[in-house]
Design an enzyme around this catalytic site. Structure first.
Site, PDB file in Angstrom:
ATOM      1  N   ALA A 110      -4.692  50.224 -16.469  1.00  0.00           N
ATOM      2  CA  ALA A 110      -5.381  51.508 -16.632  1.00  0.00           C
ATOM      3  C   ALA A 110      -6.141  51.554 -17.948  1.00  0.00           C
ATOM      4  O   ALA A 110      -5.598  51.947 -18.976  1.00  0.00           O
ATOM      5  CB  ALA A 110      -4.351  52.641 -16.554  1.00  0.00           C
ATOM      6  N   ARG A 119     -11.095  38.337 -13.492  1.00  0.00           N
ATOM      7  CA  ARG A 119     -12.408  38.058 -12.894  1.00  0.00           C
ATOM      8  C   ARG A 119     -12.375  36.816 -12.009  1.00  0.00           C
ATOM      9  O   ARG A 119     -13.141  36.718 -11.050  1.00  0.00           O
ATOM     10  CB  ARG A 119     -13.457  37.951 -14.008  1.00  0.00           C
ATOM     11  CG  ARG A 119     -13.746  39.313 -14.606  1.00  0.00           C
ATOM     12  CD  ARG A 119     -14.516  39.301 -15.901  1.00  0.00           C
ATOM     13  NE  ARG A 119     -14.631  40.680 -16.412  1.00  0.00           N
ATOM     14  CZ  ARG A 119     -14.990  40.989 -17.642  1.00  0.00           C
ATOM     15  NH1 ARG A 119     -15.285  40.048 -18.515  1.00  0.00           N
ATOM     16  NH2 ARG A 119     -15.062  42.262 -18.006  1.00  0.00           N
ATOM     17  N   ARG A 172     -23.758  35.480  21.491  1.00  0.00           N
ATOM     18  CA  ARG A 172     -24.764  36.497  21.813  1.00  0.00           C
ATOM     19  C   ARG A 172     -26.005  35.859  22.439  1.00  0.00           C
ATOM     20  O   ARG A 172     -26.667  35.026  21.807  1.00  0.00           O
ATOM     21  CB  ARG A 172     -25.152  37.232  20.512  1.00  0.00           C
ATOM     22  CG  ARG A 172     -26.282  38.211  20.644  1.00  0.00           C
ATOM     23  CD  ARG A 172     -25.899  39.409  21.475  1.00  0.00           C
ATOM     24  NE  ARG A 172     -26.943  40.422  21.453  1.00  0.00           N
ATOM     25  CZ  ARG A 172     -27.014  41.409  22.320  1.00  0.00           C
ATOM     26  NH1 ARG A 172     -26.097  41.530  23.274  1.00  0.00           N
ATOM     27  NH2 ARG A 172     -27.983  42.293  22.239  1.00  0.00           N
ATOM     28  N   GLN A 207     -26.690  41.651   9.839  1.00  0.00           N
ATOM     29  CA  GLN A 207     -28.019  41.437  10.432  1.00  0.00           C
ATOM     30  C   GLN A 207     -27.931  40.554  11.680  1.00  0.00           C
ATOM     31  O   GLN A 207     -28.551  40.835  12.698  1.00  0.00           O
ATOM     32  CB  GLN A 207     -28.945  40.789   9.375  1.00  0.00           C
ATOM     33  CG  GLN A 207     -30.413  40.752   9.759  1.00  0.00           C
ATOM     34  CD  GLN A 207     -31.022  42.147   9.833  1.00  0.00           C
ATOM     35  OE1 GLN A 207     -30.499  43.097   9.259  1.00  0.00           O
ATOM     36  NE2 GLN A 207     -32.112  42.268  10.564  1.00  0.00           N
ATOM     37  N   GLY A 240     -27.473  45.596  16.144  1.00  0.00           N
ATOM     38  CA  GLY A 240     -27.005  46.989  16.238  1.00  0.00           C
ATOM     39  C   GLY A 240     -25.489  47.118  16.271  1.00  0.00           C
ATOM     40  O   GLY A 240     -24.907  47.992  15.611  1.00  0.00           O
ATOM     41  N   GLU A 292     -13.905  45.328 -12.547  1.00  0.00           N
ATOM     42  CA  GLU A 292     -13.545  44.280 -13.518  1.00  0.00           C
ATOM     43  C   GLU A 292     -14.788  43.694 -14.201  1.00  0.00           C
ATOM     44  O   GLU A 292     -14.852  42.503 -14.527  1.00  0.00           O
ATOM     45  CB  GLU A 292     -12.644  43.220 -12.878  1.00  0.00           C
ATOM     46  CG  GLU A 292     -11.344  43.875 -12.400  1.00  0.00           C
ATOM     47  CD  GLU A 292     -10.133  42.979 -12.323  1.00  0.00           C
ATOM     48  OE1 GLU A 292     -10.163  41.870 -12.856  1.00  0.00           O
ATOM     49  OE2 GLU A 292      -9.141  43.429 -11.729  1.00  0.00           O
TER      50      GLU A 292
HETATM   51  N1  COS Z   1     -11.008  37.680 -24.947  1.00  0.00           N
HETATM   52  C1  COS Z   1     -10.497  37.977 -26.166  1.00  0.00           C
HETATM   53  N2  COS Z   1     -11.182  38.681 -27.101  1.00  0.00           N
HETATM   54  C2  COS Z   1     -12.412  39.116 -26.753  1.00  0.00           C
HETATM   55  C3  COS Z   1     -12.991  38.854 -25.506  1.00  0.00           C
HETATM   56  C4  COS Z   1     -12.230  38.094 -24.583  1.00  0.00           C
HETATM   57  N3  COS Z   1     -12.730  37.788 -23.389  1.00  0.00           N
HETATM   58  N4  COS Z   1     -14.222  39.414 -25.461  1.00  0.00           N
HETATM   59  C5  COS Z   1     -14.420  40.009 -26.653  1.00  0.00           C
HETATM   60  N5  COS Z   1     -13.306  39.833 -27.426  1.00  0.00           N
HETATM   61  C6  COS Z   1     -13.126  40.272 -28.805  1.00  0.00           C
HETATM   62  C7  COS Z   1     -14.218  39.725 -29.686  1.00  0.00           C
HETATM   63  O1  COS Z   1     -13.881  38.436 -30.180  1.00  0.00           O
HETATM   64  C8  COS Z   1     -14.281  40.747 -30.800  1.00  0.00           C
HETATM   65  O2  COS Z   1     -13.225  40.521 -31.731  1.00  0.00           O
HETATM   66  P1  COS Z   1     -13.532  40.354 -33.304  1.00  0.00           P
HETATM   67  O3  COS Z   1     -14.107  41.687 -33.703  1.00  0.00           O
HETATM   68  O4  COS Z   1     -12.187  40.090 -33.892  1.00  0.00           O
HETATM   69  O5  COS Z   1     -14.503  39.235 -33.422  1.00  0.00           O
HETATM   70  C9  COS Z   1     -13.963  42.049 -30.085  1.00  0.00           C
HETATM   71  O6  COS Z   1     -13.269  41.686 -28.889  1.00  0.00           O
HETATM   72  C10 COS Z   1     -15.203  42.812 -29.724  1.00  0.00           C
HETATM   73  O7  COS Z   1     -16.049  41.986 -28.983  1.00  0.00           O
HETATM   74  P2  COS Z   1     -17.534  42.435 -28.618  1.00  0.00           P
HETATM   75  O8  COS Z   1     -18.258  42.801 -29.880  1.00  0.00           O
HETATM   76  O9  COS Z   1     -18.149  41.386 -27.756  1.00  0.00           O
HETATM   77  O10 COS Z   1     -17.246  43.790 -27.804  1.00  0.00           O
HETATM   78  P3  COS Z   1     -18.194  44.770 -27.028  1.00  0.00           P
HETATM   79  O11 COS Z   1     -17.732  46.157 -27.271  1.00  0.00           O
HETATM   80  O12 COS Z   1     -19.630  44.472 -27.298  1.00  0.00           O
HETATM   81  O13 COS Z   1     -17.850  44.485 -25.489  1.00  0.00           O
HETATM   82  C11 COS Z   1     -17.974  43.465 -23.356  1.00  0.00           C
HETATM   83  C12 COS Z   1     -17.900  43.289 -24.868  1.00  0.00           C
HETATM   84  C13 COS Z   1     -19.229  44.168 -22.902  1.00  0.00           C
HETATM   85  C14 COS Z   1     -17.966  42.078 -22.793  1.00  0.00           C
HETATM   86  C15 COS Z   1     -16.737  44.253 -22.897  1.00  0.00           C
HETATM   87  O14 COS Z   1     -16.796  45.581 -23.333  1.00  0.00           O
HETATM   88  C16 COS Z   1     -16.516  44.262 -21.412  1.00  0.00           C
HETATM   89  O15 COS Z   1     -16.080  43.273 -20.820  1.00  0.00           O
HETATM   90  N6  COS Z   1     -16.798  45.399 -20.760  1.00  0.00           N
HETATM   91  C17 COS Z   1     -16.521  45.568 -19.361  1.00  0.00           C
HETATM   92  C18 COS Z   1     -15.214  46.225 -19.192  1.00  0.00           C
HETATM   93  C19 COS Z   1     -14.747  46.153 -17.795  1.00  0.00           C
HETATM   94  O16 COS Z   1     -14.664  45.096 -17.210  1.00  0.00           O
HETATM   95  N7  COS Z   1     -14.414  47.311 -17.255  1.00  0.00           N
HETATM   96  C20 COS Z   1     -13.823  47.382 -15.991  1.00  0.00           C
HETATM   97  C21 COS Z   1     -12.449  47.865 -16.170  1.00  0.00           C
HETATM   98  S1  COS Z   1     -11.289  47.254 -15.065  1.00  0.00           S
HETATM   99  S2  COS Z   1     -11.905  47.736 -13.305  1.00  0.00           S
END
Ligand code: COS
Length: 378
Positions: free
Chosen positions: A123, A242, A267, A335, A339, A362
């Protein structure tokens, strides 16, 4: 095939048999009735699916990541709802506790999760925190030996049926990303409530709910990882998740492809099966090619995880490619059916509706591209 080991093939075949004999007969009905397939949970537990990658010492079967990925693929070939139930339980809850938990947390939570006596959920999403997972408003305030959590999570898969939730909350707003913490929360904790059940376009049998935390009392020993380390825990869990959502896409696309091949053979139009038309043959060939390419990307990411190598970029690529494949293959499967494919007489319309979410949850397709690009430019 695909250099699978004997053990991996055994699991793949076992799950295929289960999916064909026990999931296929209910797959259409659970979708139509928006009903969580409760009857499948004890059966999946008996087959050991909920603890596939968990060591035997914690009640699992000690299998590898690829075996689990094959299980998600085989379930999703018949019912994407079943695929997501297992994927969420395993990748972004059970596996994350194994990866980041203390010994005491693992001993306390893994046996019930691995045995399927409790389902897991994850969550982090809130109305203002979707792709920007850092935009959390749920708060966690330390009070003695506990934290008090307040906030509302949305779109939580397995929400109505899970017993253990990994919940992200803000422990120190001034620290930004480093002020986020993940907690292990049991549904019995005081102040924990399951809110509204979503009615969705697809994966209609999966339980997608709000989770409401109202002065929810969580013991301090239930912090997963470190206080302030929650963003990395969640991102790490999603890297693994993922791969299995990619496997869901591959399985679902494979199911739609098989349905399209069967239909094209039987078909008859203009006096011959439509499969004799080169236009249909080329469509089927391209569909098969995309499924195969996605499968190889997904298996590659799983193998890297099994080898404890970096797999973040590969899991983003696998998920992105599989999501696009699922969408485009299911659209063409409808497709080819014409229908009748648009009606509920055949399962391909369900596959097409189910496929759409793979491009969203995700991490959307756009987020996967961001992850891939950041690795290229780092
Ligand atoms: N594993 C471990 N650490 C990670 C990481 C990973 N895969 N990706 C980023 N981090 C760490 C980075 O190393 C960074 O740490 P430091 O500050 O110590 O260097 C920190 O997290 C922040 O990283 P970043 O600046 O890349 O963060 P952002 O806020 O720009 O976000 C994305 C990165 C966009 C990739 C992230 O927000 C994301 O995956 N968003 C999607 C969320 C998602 O999947 N939502 C669905 C929810 S579940 S249905």
């Amino acid at each position: 095939m695909y250099n699978l080991t004997e053990d991996q093939l055994l699991i793949k075949n076992m799950v295929r048999e289960f999916a064909e004999s026990e999931v296929r007969p209910i797959a259409g009905a659970i979708d139509k009735e928006h009903r969580f397939p409760e009857e499948s949970i004890p059966r999946m537990a008996e087959l050991g699916l909920f603890g596939l990658t968990i060591p035997e010492g914690y009640g699992g079967s000690g299998g590898d990541v690829l075996s689990y990925i094959l299980a998600v693929e085989e379930l999703s070939r018949v019912s994407a709802t079943h695929g997501v139930i297992l994927s969420v339980h395993m990748s972004v809850c059970t596996q994350a506790i194994l990866q980041y938990g203390t010994e005491a947390q693992k001993k306390k939570y893994l046996p019930d999760l691995a045995g399927g006596r409790k389902l897991g959920a994850f969550a982090i999403t809130e109305s203002g925190a979707g792709s920007d997972a850092s935009g959390q408003t749920t708060s966690a305030v330390r009070k003695g030996d506990s934290y008090i959590l307040n906030g509302t999570k949305i779109f939580i898969s397995n929400g109505g049926y899970a017993g253990v939730f990994l919940v992200m909350a803000v422990t120190d707003r001034s620290k930004g990303l480093k002020g986020l913490t993940v907690f292990i929360v049991e549904k019995e904790f005081p102040g924990f409530m399951v809110g509204q059940l979503e009615e969705k376009m697809g994966i209609c049998g999966s339980s997608t709910t709000e989770i409401i935390l109202k002065d929810c009392v969580v013991p301090a020993e239930n912090v997963l990882g470190e206080e302030g380390g929650g963003f990395k825990v969640a991102m790490g869990a999603l890297d693994g998740g993922r791969i299995s959502i990619g496997a869901q896409g591959v399985g679902l696309a494979q199911g739609a492809l098989e349905a399209a091949v069967d239909y094209a053979r039987q078909r008859v139009q203009f006096g011959r099966p439509i499969a004799e038309n080169q236009g249909i043959q080329w469509m089927l060939a391209d569909m098969a090619l995309e499924v195969e390419a996605s499968r190889l990307l997904v298996y590659n990411a799983a193998r890297l995880k099994d080898q404890h190598k970096n797999y973040s970029r590969q899991s983003a690529m696998a998920k992105l490619h599989a999501a696009q494949t699922a969408m485009s293959v299911t659209t063409r499967a409808v497709q080819i059916h014409g229908g009748i494919g648009y009606t509920r007489s055949y399962p391909v319309e369900r596959y097409m509706r189910d496929a759409k979410i793979i491009e969203i949850y995700e991490g959307t397709n756009e987020i996967q591209r961001m992850v891939i690009a950041r690795h290229l430019l780092a």
